[in-house]
Enzyme design. Structure first.
Site, PDB file in Angstrom:
ATOM      1  N   THR A  95       1.048  -5.989 -33.769  1.00 50.89           N
ATOM      2  CA  THR A  95       0.710  -4.568 -33.625  1.00 50.89           C
ATOM      3  C   THR A  95       1.976  -3.727 -33.492  1.00 50.89           C
ATOM      4  OG1 THR A  95       0.624  -4.595 -31.213  1.00 50.89           O
ATOM      5  CG2 THR A  95      -1.396  -5.251 -32.400  1.00 50.89           C
ATOM      6  N   HIS A  97       2.874  -2.216 -30.917  1.00 51.31           N
ATOM      7  CA  HIS A  97       3.321  -2.261 -29.526  1.00 51.31           C
ATOM      8  C   HIS A  97       4.822  -2.557 -29.431  1.00 51.31           C
ATOM      9  CE1 HIS A  97       2.915  -2.804 -25.203  1.00 51.31           C
ATOM     10  NE2 HIS A  97       3.559  -3.956 -25.309  1.00 51.31           N
TER      11      HIS A  97
END
Length: 160
Positions: A95, A97
């Site tokens: 992701t 992130h």
């Protein structure tokens, strides 16, 4: 890109200043502890090798990489150290992130360096996988903890 066996050498570099009578705070993320422990051990060893006493090294653990900058700020204010080294390891996942965490830490460290007279040294690995992190925390690419300690010693000498 890191070069194999190309490390800021703390033992052969005559230009590494003494850390005698200095106080260095190490703020270490608990996330990816295998890596952050290896980085901090190398940093501590290098600091001691160059005269920083046991009492002059303060190690604080925080849960993850994003917490590094907050803790570093608090310790700049509470301990008034000669330098702060932040140690973390962020590994790319599936992701976005990773991008947000890396950006947050980078901006945070830059802000700390502009806000305090004592340097904040960036020792946060941002790798694609655990093998790359291992290579940079005592493997083929040396140990970035050693490099962070040398950087701290050199930066502290600037403000003497």
């Amino acid at each position: 890109m890191a070069t194999a066996h190309n490390n800021l050498d703390s033992t052969n570099d005559k230009n590494v200043p003494s850390g005698t009578d200095k106080v260095v705070v190490i703020v270490r993320a608990e996330w990816n502890k295998e890596i952050t422990s290896s980085l901090s051990k190398a940093a501590v060893s290098t600091l001691k090798e160059h005269g920083v006493s046991d009492d002059g090294i303060i190690i604080i653990d925080v849960p993850g990489a994003v917490e590094l900058t907050y803790a570093a700020k608090q310790l700049h204010e509470k301990e008034d150290p000669d330098a702060v080294i932040v140690i973390g390891c962020v590994i790319q996942g599936e992701t976005k992130h990773f991008d947000y965490v890396c950006q947050s830490i980078t901006y945070g460290i830059t802000e700390l360096n502009l806000s305090y007279d004592a340097p904040t040294i960036f020792c946060v690995l941002t790798d694609n996988n655990i093998e790359q992190s291992r290579a940079r925390s005592g493997g083929i690419h040396g140990n970035k903890g050693t490099e962070a300690a040398v950087a701290a010693l050199k930066m502290m000498a600037i403000i003497e």
